[in-house]
Design a protein around this motif. Structure first.
Motif, PDB file in Angstrom:
ATOM      1  N   GLY A  68       0.827  -1.101   0.044  1.00 48.96           N
ATOM      2  CA  GLY A  68       0.017   0.063  -0.021  1.00 48.96           C
ATOM      3  C   GLY A  68       1.015   1.355  -0.120  1.00 48.96           C
ATOM      4  N   PRO A  69       0.102   2.433  -0.050  1.00 45.39           N
ATOM      5  CA  PRO A  69       0.894   3.624   0.045  1.00 45.39           C
ATOM      6  C   PRO A  69       1.827   3.922   1.352  1.00 45.39           C
ATOM      7  N   LEU A  70       1.797   3.383   2.255  1.00 45.85           N
ATOM      8  CA  LEU A  70       2.377   3.784   3.374  1.00 45.85           C
ATOM      9  C   LEU A  70       3.688   2.680   3.340  1.00 45.85           C
ATOM     10  N   ALA A  71       4.235   1.985   2.411  1.00 47.38           N
ATOM     11  CA  ALA A  71       5.337   1.165   2.242  1.00 47.38           C
ATOM     12  C   ALA A  71       6.174   1.991   1.322  1.00 47.38           C
ATOM     13  N   THR A  92       8.363  -7.201  -5.692  1.00 43.72           N
ATOM     14  CA  THR A  92       7.771  -6.312  -6.325  1.00 43.72           C
ATOM     15  C   THR A  92       7.541  -5.108  -5.581  1.00 43.72           C
ATOM     16  N   TRP A  93       6.932  -4.038  -6.263  1.00 42.80           N
ATOM     17  CA  TRP A  93       6.758  -2.776  -5.698  1.00 42.80           C
ATOM     18  C   TRP A  93       6.204  -2.592  -4.058  1.00 42.80           C
ATOM     19  N   LEU A  94       6.877  -1.821  -3.350  1.00 42.68           N
ATOM     20  CA  LEU A  94       6.135  -1.404  -2.199  1.00 42.68           C
ATOM     21  C   LEU A  94       6.117  -2.536  -1.056  1.00 42.68           C
ATOM     22  N   GLN A  95       6.974  -3.403  -0.929  1.00 48.65           N
ATOM     23  CA  GLN A  95       6.954  -4.404   0.005  1.00 48.65           C
ATOM     24  C   GLN A  95       7.888  -4.103   1.060  1.00 48.65           C
ATOM     25  N   SER A  96       8.660  -2.900   1.388  1.00 44.14           N
ATOM     26  CA  SER A  96       9.374  -2.457   2.331  1.00 44.14           C
ATOM     27  C   SER A  96       8.682  -1.817   3.461  1.00 44.14           C
ATOM     28  N   THR A  97       8.743  -2.194   4.543  1.00 46.37           N
ATOM     29  CA  THR A  97       8.091  -1.505   5.898  1.00 46.37           C
ATOM     30  C   THR A  97       9.218  -1.170   6.817  1.00 46.37           C
ATOM     31  N   THR A  98      10.265  -1.141   6.588  1.00 43.99           N
ATOM     32  CA  THR A  98      11.343  -0.707   7.524  1.00 43.99           C
ATOM     33  C   THR A  98      11.159   0.695   7.927  1.00 43.99           C
ATOM     34  N   ASP A  99      11.145   1.028   9.441  1.00 41.40           N
ATOM     35  CA  ASP A  99      10.672   2.307   9.935  1.00 41.40           C
ATOM     36  C   ASP A  99      12.179   3.274   9.563  1.00 41.40           C
ATOM     37  N   GLN A 130      22.442  -9.997  -7.388  1.00 41.30           N
ATOM     38  CA  GLN A 130      22.243 -11.466  -7.196  1.00 41.30           C
ATOM     39  C   GLN A 130      21.137 -11.809  -6.209  1.00 41.30           C
ATOM     40  N   THR A 131      20.542 -10.783  -5.406  1.00 43.36           N
ATOM     41  CA  THR A 131      19.340 -11.128  -4.568  1.00 43.36           C
ATOM     42  C   THR A 131      18.523 -10.120  -4.711  1.00 43.36           C
ATOM     43  N   GLY A 132      18.502  -9.634  -6.403  1.00 46.04           N
ATOM     44  CA  GLY A 132      17.342  -8.905  -6.701  1.00 46.04           C
ATOM     45  C   GLY A 132      15.843  -9.356  -6.830  1.00 46.04           C
ATOM     46  N   GLU A 133      15.758 -10.921  -6.613  1.00 42.11           N
ATOM     47  CA  GLU A 133      14.631 -11.537  -6.618  1.00 42.11           C
ATOM     48  C   GLU A 133      13.379 -11.156  -7.109  1.00 42.11           C
ATOM     49  N   GLY A 134      13.496 -10.542  -8.350  1.00 41.24           N
ATOM     50  CA  GLY A 134      12.357 -10.187  -9.164  1.00 41.24           C
ATOM     51  C   GLY A 134      12.157  -8.715  -9.319  1.00 41.24           C
ATOM     52  N   PHE A 135      12.519  -7.828  -8.362  1.00 41.23           N
ATOM     53  CA  PHE A 135      12.213  -6.348  -8.492  1.00 41.23           C
ATOM     54  C   PHE A 135      13.161  -5.935  -9.594  1.00 41.23           C
ATOM     55  N   PRO A 136      12.263  -4.982 -10.330  1.00 39.20           N
ATOM     56  CA  PRO A 136      12.886  -4.842 -11.689  1.00 39.20           C
ATOM     57  C   PRO A 136      14.224  -3.803 -11.741  1.00 39.20           C
ATOM     58  N   HIS A 137      14.518  -3.067 -10.775  1.00 41.67           N
ATOM     59  CA  HIS A 137      15.702  -1.948 -10.925  1.00 41.67           C
ATOM     60  C   HIS A 137      16.254  -2.269  -9.514  1.00 41.67           C
ATOM     61  N   VAL A 138      17.635  -2.955  -9.605  1.00 42.67           N
ATOM     62  CA  VAL A 138      18.305  -3.216  -8.465  1.00 42.67           C
ATOM     63  C   VAL A 138      19.648  -2.436  -8.575  1.00 42.67           C
ATOM     64  N   GLY A 139      20.144  -2.519  -7.271  1.00 37.48           N
ATOM     65  CA  GLY A 139      21.697  -2.032  -7.138  1.00 37.48           C
ATOM     66  C   GLY A 139      21.844  -0.656  -7.358  1.00 37.48           C
ATOM     67  N   ARG A 140      20.966   0.310  -7.202  1.00 32.52           N
ATOM     68  CA  ARG A 140      21.138   1.642  -7.658  1.00 32.52           C
ATOM     69  C   ARG A 140      22.103   2.437  -6.987  1.00 32.52           C
ATOM     70  N   THR A 141      21.969   2.374  -5.794  1.00 32.01           N
ATOM     71  CA  THR A 141      23.115   3.393  -4.589  1.00 32.01           C
ATOM     72  C   THR A 141      24.270   2.581  -4.534  1.00 32.01           C
ATOM     73  N   ASN A 142      25.414   3.007  -5.135  1.00 31.63           N
ATOM     74  CA  ASN A 142      26.672   2.258  -5.322  1.00 31.63           C
ATOM     75  C   ASN A 142      27.686   3.300  -4.324  1.00 31.63           C
ATOM     76  N   PRO A 143      28.010   2.832  -2.890  1.00 34.23           N
ATOM     77  CA  PRO A 143      28.888   3.682  -2.180  1.00 34.23           C
ATOM     78  C   PRO A 143      30.050   3.621  -2.948  1.00 34.23           C
ATOM     79  N   VAL A 144      30.893   5.013  -2.617  1.00 36.08           N
ATOM     80  CA  VAL A 144      32.144   5.146  -3.477  1.00 36.08           C
ATOM     81  C   VAL A 144      33.464   5.266  -2.467  1.00 36.08           C
ATOM     82  N   LEU A 145      34.408   4.942  -2.938  1.00 34.20           N
ATOM     83  CA  LEU A 145      35.736   4.824  -2.459  1.00 34.20           C
ATOM     84  C   LEU A 145      36.034   5.769  -1.453  1.00 34.20           C
TER      85      LEU A 145
END
Lengths: 629, 232
Positions: free
Chosen positions: A318-321, A483-490, A332-347
């Motif tokens: 829902g809209p609160l996730a 899929t989309w909107l599955q995270s509920t971490t505060d 490797q652990t994308g599990e089917g989400f269409p866009h993964v690995g976006r934030t890449n920490p730099v040296l």
């Protein structure tokens, strides 16, 4: 034909309708909306209304992106604030440098909603205690709103009473207050909030998610430190023009210590309250420390002692996730989400973490046998250190590195994360395009494995890291995100460690406050991270500690802004990657590491005018524009 | 049938025009004038070198409006500028945030092809510039003649394949922080070791090299000597 003609008559009728539409018979009350009086005349209505104001707060959390704004869900591209500074780079848009965190219209809409609430509260009957608490809450929300405005725009019009619509435009135009007046207004509101808000509420959930006295004090510590830094460092990047002459942007250096003092007092109030502490302050060893630190962000509800103010998420789907896990899991652990690995920490960030063997200094990743920090493309004549496993090079690093960042060879969700940028053939030539090298009967693949679902880096596609690292902080290791909107971490917006770091910085910058307490605060945070050797209080130590402790919490961008170091660092600057390569030149294959510019990244320069955003609509609202916009 | 069609189209157009006051067409003339000129050193009469990216700007405000917006022009690296899409009229104009002592604004009447030059006092004159390839190094030597008493923050040698090379646009730079008041007899020397930048500066190609110096003043930009093209 008949049909065709009736169609024309229909259009004709419609046009006549348009032509004569200036009547008022369409002015009906909508049946699907509740009029404002119905909501704001009832205590429960006011509670519901308040909940929405919390939702609208300009909180820079999992759903904030400078371009898409606050509460942005869906395909935002995950262009997050941490990718603007020296924390990370985006896997798909490594050259994203659009400074566009506009919040003018939405900010004043929220301001109007707060003013409407205040107007209505005066007319509704509450008990005295309830009324005081709501007045405190209004001051807190207002301070939060104006803090976002002043840090983006400098001085802004302070409007605390609801404006009635009128065609007398001139009366609706409110000129800008000075930057100093605006900061002082925010701080004064926080004083009211501190005075009137309760110290706790009915349940732990409500206490942590709704404004309290301590949320106000924590926010004040952040706000005052920001104002103090602008005053102290304005001269690093002075601007000129009408807005500067009128004081609408800029603070005099003589104000710095007053703001530092305010930051110190607010922090001391929190530190002396006895209500807060660091989560798991005495870990048995660095492994323990890493686990605790990971849990603090994976589920803040286990660590409420460290939380001053947080935002809750829930209702997966829902809209609160949110989608933080989806966007940032390794390929490797994308599990089917269409866009993964976006934030890449730099040296640049990785280098900041200390090594337990050499406490008190940043510990850059050394890749060559001469022990120097060497950057540049692979050079066959350079003596690289040869490692038998990909993770060996990170041994002894600060626990928070392992809890915040996924490195080559790290274990994540039971999978070894493979990040490899190429192969050095036995003859010293480089393979860095997809391919294989057969050596002594073994087949080696450029990116560490045969198929792209078995590795997570350097292939050049948006799902692969281009810096050599992936994000770990905040990600839920137990979750499967399909899929989309599955995270509920505060999300913890204000936590105790930040207050301690604000205190340490204010003390070291101003000489006010207690050096002893500040040193203690700095070392308490390090102790929680598994350090055993105390370090002295100085600016370098405080800033390094701040960047590693608060990494990816969307603080660093504002640190660069408020301390006016953005333009000094980002001056034709290219961020750095750590590229692991499999070296087949020796008797045994070994891993070597190349420090070099992030592939695909171009030099980036921060224009000094972007210390402030442009104010939209100056032709209509008559405001003085910020310099050079 | 055809006449009905024509009639309805005419009727529709009439209603549309009447409905949205589209009969009041944009009947203003387009830009009909141009302005051009350059930034000159008031003492030597030489062009004052600039940066086209994040460099100085020329601010101009058109007269005759209630709430006029300040507009900007950029200046080319050689110190000249040109805007061919100006409206005739009177303007308040001022070069700002440059590498020279700030100047006052002036009124300019723009009509036809107007020329407007600015004579300024550059913070620093970069003199006696020699940039040569010596062995596998690019070596620049020069003197600084500063016209104000502020400190010189830093000096730099910048390299790029475009002639617009400078502090904001370079692929390799060699910077030295001075933080001192300079005199015009000290010779400064900056080097770029080509061996260290084999990927940014490829052998066999030609690149532009330019030296500059930055004064310690609010919003100051680098002062430069003209770029030199060298094949490496």
């Amino acid at each position: 034909m008949m049909k065709n003609r009736s169609y024309k008559y229909l259009i004709l009728a419609l046009l006549i309708g348009v032509f004569s539409s200036c009547n008022d018979y369409l002015e009906l009350d909508p049946k699907n909306k509740v009029p404002v009086e119905a909501v704001l005349s009832d205590p429960n209505g006011i509670k519901g209304y308040l909940a929405n104001l919390y939702y609208e707060l300009p909180m820079e959390d999992f759903v904030y992106f400078p371009r898409a704004g606050y509460n942005a869900r869906g395909n935002t591209g995950s262009l997050s604030l941490s990718q603007y500074g020296l924390e990370a780079i985006h896997s798909e848009w490594p050259n994203w440098n659009e400074f566009n965190n506009q919040w003018w219209t939405r900010g004043y809409q929220l301001n109007r909603d707060i003013n409407l609430l205040e107007e209505s509260v005066a007319k509704v009957s509450f008990s005295a205690a309830e009324r005081t608490a709501i007045e405190g809450e209004i001051a807190f929300l207002r301070a939060y709103t104006y803090y976002a405005l002043v840090k983006i725009y400098g001085g802004v019009p302070i409007i605390t009473e609801n404006q009635e619509y009128t065609t007398d435009w001139a009366s609706l135009r409110v000129p800008r207050n000075t930057e100093k007046e605006t900061w002082d207004f925010v701080l004064a509101q926080l004083d009211i909030a501190f005075e009137k808000l309760p110290a706790s509420r009915q349940s732990a959930d409500e206490t942590k998610r709704r404004a309290t006295k301590w949320a106000a004090a924590g926010l004040k510590s952040r706000v005052a430190l920001h104002a103090a830094s602008v005053a102290k460092y304005w001269n690093r990047a002075p601007l000129s023009g009408e807005a500067v002459t009128a004081g609408l942007v800029g603070l005099p250096a003589s104000e710095a210590n007053r703001y530092y003092q305010a930051a110190i007092e607010a922090s001391e109030a929190v530190m002396g309250s006895g209500q807060f502490g660091l989560y798991m302050p005495n870990p048995a060893n660095p492994q323990d420390a890493a686990r605790n630190y990971q849990n603090l962000f994976m589920d803040p509800n286990v660590a409420l002692t460290e939380v001053l103010f947080m935002r809750g998420y829930g209702h997966a789907g829902g809209p609160l996730a949110h989608d933080y896990d989806g966007w940032n899991n390794p390929n490797q652990t994308g599990e089917g989400f269409p866009h993964v690995g976006r934030t890449n920490p730099v040296l640049e960030l990785v280098d900041q973490y200390e090594n337990y063997g050499n406490p008190g200094v940043a510990s850059p990743i050394i890749t060559t046998t001469d022990g120097q920090v060497r950057e540049g493309e692979f050079n066959p004549s350079t003596n690289y250190i040869r490692f038998s496993s990909p993770e060996e090079i990170f041994q002894g690093k600060d626990a928070r590195f392992f809890a915040s960042i996924i490195h080559p060879g790290a274990e994540w969700k039971g999978t070894e994360i493979v990040i490899q940028g190429g192969i050095i053939r036995p003859d010293g030539s480089v393979l860095n395009a997809k391919g294989t090298v057969v050596h002594q009967g073994v087949t080696y693949h450029t990116y560490g494995a045969a198929t792209s679902n078995q590795y997570s880096g350097f292939e050049g596609t948006p799902n692969m890291t281009r810096s050599g690292f992936l994000l770990k902080k905040f990600l839920d290791e137990r979750a499967k995100i399909k899929t989309w909107l599955q995270s509920t971490t505060d999300y913890i917006d204000i936590r105790y460690a930040e207050v301690l770091l604000n205190y340490a910085e204010a003390v070291v910058e101003s000489g006010l406050g207690s050096t002893e307490r500040a040193t203690q605060a700095l070392n308490d945070i390090r102790k929680r991270a598994g350090h055993t050797v105390a370090i002295p209080l100085n600016l370098t130590n405080v800033l390094r500690e701040r960047s590693v402790e608060l990494a990816f919490e969307n603080k660093e961008y504002w640190d660069l802004i408020r301390r006016r170091t953005y333009h000094q660092i980002f001056n034709n600057y290219v961020k750095t990657a750590l590229v692991p390569m499999l070296d087949l030149r020796g008797a045994q294959p070994a891993y070597i590491y190349v420090r070099k510019d992030v592939p695909g990244a171009r030099p980036n320069t921060f224009p000094e005018r972007d210390y402030y955003r442009s104010i939209p609509g100056v032709n209509n609202n008559g405001l003085i524009q910020n310099p050079q916009h | 049938m055809k006449s009905i069609k024509t009639f309805s189209i005419a009727l529709v157009s009439l209603f549309l025009l009447g409905g949205c006051e589209l009969n009041e067409l944009d009947n203003y003339d387009g830009p009909d004038a141009s302005i051009s000129g350059a930034i000159y050193d008031q003492e030597t009469g030489e062009l004052v070198q600039q940066d086209i990216i994040n460099g100085m700007q020329i601010e101009y405000i058109e007269h005759g409006f209630d709430n006029p917006q300040t507009q900007f022009m950029v200046v080319k690296n050689d110190g000249t500028y040109r805007n061919n899409l100006m409206f005739s009229g009177t303007y308040t104009i001022r070069p700002v945030r440059g590498n020279f002592v700030p100047v006052n604004s002036e009124e300019v009447v723009v009509s036809g092809a107007t020329t407007k030059n600015f004579n300024v006092q550059p913070y620093i004159r970069v003199r006696n510039v020699q940039i040569n390839k010596k062995g596998n190094k690019i070596v620049a030597t020069f003197n600084l003649d500063q016209t104000v008493t502020n400190k010189v923050v830093r000096i730099g040698l910048f390299a790029h394949r475009e002639p617009n090379v400078g502090q904001p646009l370079n692929s390799v730079s060699s910077l030295v922080n001075l933080n001192e008041v300079t005199n015009d007899v000290t010779q400064y020397r900056l080097e770029i070791n080509l061996d260290a930048y084999t990927s940014a500066l490829k052998a066999g190609n030609e690149y532009y090299f330019r030296v500059g110096a930055l004064i310690d003043a609010p919003e100051a930009k680098y002062n430069y000597a003209p770029p030199v093209r060298i094949g490496i």
